[in-house]
Design an enzyme around this catalytic site. Structure first.
Site, mmCIF file in Angstrom:
data_model
loop_
_atom_site.group_PDB
_atom_site.id
_atom_site.type_symbol
_atom_site.label_atom_id
_atom_site.label_comp_id
_atom_site.label_asym_id
_atom_site.label_seq_id
_atom_site.Cartn_x
_atom_site.Cartn_y
_atom_site.Cartn_z
ATOM 1 N N HIS A 159 -1.193 -1.297 -4.328
ATOM 2 C CA HIS A 159 -2.462 -0.947 -3.676
ATOM 3 C C HIS A 159 -2.502 0.562 -3.438
ATOM 4 O O HIS A 159 -1.611 1.129 -2.803
ATOM 5 C CB HIS A 159 -2.556 -1.711 -2.352
ATOM 6 C CG HIS A 159 -3.857 -1.581 -1.645
ATOM 7 N ND1 HIS A 159 -4.968 -2.323 -1.973
ATOM 8 C CD2 HIS A 159 -4.242 -0.784 -0.614
ATOM 9 C CE1 HIS A 159 -5.973 -2.008 -1.169
ATOM 10 N NE2 HIS A 159 -5.565 -1.065 -0.340
ATOM 11 N N HIS B 251 -8.314 1.046 -4.078
ATOM 12 C CA HIS B 251 -9.254 0.809 -2.978
ATOM 13 C C HIS B 251 -9.976 2.123 -2.660
ATOM 14 O O HIS B 251 -9.366 3.041 -2.103
ATOM 15 C CB HIS B 251 -8.455 0.279 -1.772
ATOM 16 C CG HIS B 251 -9.239 0.101 -0.513
ATOM 17 N ND1 HIS B 251 -8.627 -0.101 0.720
ATOM 18 C CD2 HIS B 251 -10.572 0.082 -0.263
ATOM 19 C CE1 HIS B 251 -9.552 -0.239 1.652
ATOM 20 N NE2 HIS B 251 -10.738 -0.106 1.093
ATOM 21 N N ASP C 199 -6.603 -6.603 4.117
ATOM 22 C CA ASP C 199 -5.962 -5.280 4.147
ATOM 23 C C ASP C 199 -6.009 -4.686 5.545
ATOM 24 O O ASP C 199 -7.080 -4.451 6.092
ATOM 25 C CB ASP C 199 -6.714 -4.375 3.158
ATOM 26 C CG ASP C 199 -6.146 -2.964 3.064
ATOM 27 O OD1 ASP C 199 -5.073 -2.701 3.640
ATOM 28 O OD2 ASP C 199 -6.784 -2.128 2.396
ATOM 29 N N SER D 115 0.848 -1.197 0.000
ATOM 30 C CA SER D 115 0.000 0.000 0.000
ATOM 31 C C SER D 115 0.877 1.239 0.000
ATOM 32 O O SER D 115 1.658 1.460 0.925
ATOM 33 C CB SER D 115 -0.890 0.009 1.236
ATOM 34 O OG SER D 115 -1.393 1.314 1.441
ATOM 35 N N MET E 126 -11.427 -6.162 5.236
ATOM 36 C CA MET E 126 -10.633 -5.209 6.026
ATOM 37 C C MET E 126 -10.247 -5.850 7.356
ATOM 38 O O MET E 126 -11.101 -6.391 8.072
ATOM 39 C CB MET E 126 -11.419 -3.926 6.297
ATOM 40 C CG MET E 126 -11.671 -3.039 5.075
ATOM 41 S SD MET E 126 -10.190 -2.607 4.128
ATOM 42 C CE MET E 126 -9.244 -1.696 5.353
HETATM 43 C C1 DX5 Z 1 -6.450 1.421 5.567
HETATM 44 C C2 DX5 Z 1 -5.952 1.112 4.175
HETATM 45 C C3 DX5 Z 1 -4.861 0.094 4.136
HETATM 46 C C4 DX5 Z 1 -3.652 0.444 4.964
HETATM 47 C C5 DX5 Z 1 -2.596 -0.614 4.903
HETATM 48 O O1 DX5 Z 1 -7.564 2.229 5.476
HETATM 49 O O2 DX5 Z 1 -7.003 0.611 3.392
HETATM 50 O O3 DX5 Z 1 -4.508 -0.200 2.803
HETATM 51 O O4 DX5 Z 1 -3.109 1.660 4.598
HETATM 52 O O5 DX5 Z 1 -1.501 -0.167 5.633
HETATM 53 P P1 DX5 Z 1 -0.926 -1.023 6.859
HETATM 54 O O6 DX5 Z 1 -0.388 -2.274 6.264
HETATM 55 O O7 DX5 Z 1 0.109 -0.138 7.433
HETATM 56 O O8 DX5 Z 1 -2.076 -1.289 7.795
HETATM 57 ZN ZN ZN Z 2 -6.465 -0.285 1.420
#
Ligand code: DX5
Ligand code: ZN
Length: 217
Positions: free
Chosen positions: A34, A67, A176, A9, A138
């Site tokens: 992502h 996303h 995620d 991400s 999620m």
């Molecule tokens: C949260 C996002 C994720 C997140 C992932 O709202 O959708 O994609 O940024 O980052 P980490 O791996 O740091 O939780």
């Molecule tokens: Zn995300």
């Protein structure tokens, strides 16, 4: 043993040099990129939009996994399609009609996916499983990177896995939030196909090693 795919991400990258960061993570073995889009309304945070995604698009051949954490995804599908998205995932909890949004994404030749917040049950996605390419579970409340992984989301992922397999559908399950090399084996055991990792990859001392450890978990 099937390897999980890793989608770093960009939310956790250095925003002052996003272009270099995307190249760095591509070289480290990322399989999708992502991109977290937030509107300050569906979630209490603001990030990037189609203009930034469009600017990043020529820098890698990897698929862009966009996303959408926005209240009205349907109104913005064209903008993200024009920006170069390969997957567009949107929340079941958003205001747009789900069938219409899936159809709109498909009409642009893009792979649609439905996202479930932690409080939304697996069954919410069941009526759409034959229409989407991906379901995103999620494992944190959407809105911010760097939160703690919610292991109690794994039964939901297992339920989705069982239903997708029972119906023999070619739908990927993505997880995620808070996933790192340390908890990736739990995610793998639940039957996840694609792992999003922000902090776990971008802040790792060796991102290539972190990606490999997650893939092989
Ligand atoms: C949260 C996002 C994720 C997140 C992932 O709202 O959708 O994609 O940024 O980052 P980490 O791996 O740091 O939780
Ligand atoms: Zn995300």
């Amino acid at each position: 043993m099937i390897q999980m795919k890793v989608a770093p991400s960009l939310l956790s990258c250095d925003f002052s040099k996003m272009g270099e960061e995307i190249v760095r993570i591509d070289k480290a073995g990322a399989e999708l990129i992502h991109l977290d889009v937030m509107d300050g309304h569906f979630v209490p945070n603001l990030t990037i939009g189609p203009a930034v995604i469009k600017a990043l698009r020529p820098l890698t051949k990897l698929p862009f996994d966009v996303h959408l954490m926005i209240s009205d995804p349907l109104s913005y599908i064209d903008a993200f399609a024009d920006a170069g998205a390969d997957y567009i995932t949107f929340h079941a909890e958003a205001d747009s009609d789900i069938d219409e949004t899936i159809a709109k994404i498909r009409s642009r030749g893009i792979k649609p996916g439905i996202v479930l917040k932690p409080g939304t049950p697996a069954e919410t996605a069941f009526p759409y499983l034959d229409k989407v390419d991906m379901v995103l579970v999620m494992t944190v409340e959407p809105g911010f990177g760097g939160q703690s992984f919610m292991a109690d989301m794994m039964p939901k992922a297992e339920k989705l896995r069982a239903e997708i397999d029972r119906r023999r559908l070619p739908v990927l399950i993505e997880a995620d939030g808070g996933i790192t090399e340390k908890n990736a084996s739990v995610v793998s055991a639940a039957g996840i196909d694609v792992v999003v990792s922000g902090t776990g990859v971008f802040k790792a001392a060796d991102p290539a090693a972190a990606i490999k450890l997650i893939q092989n978990a």
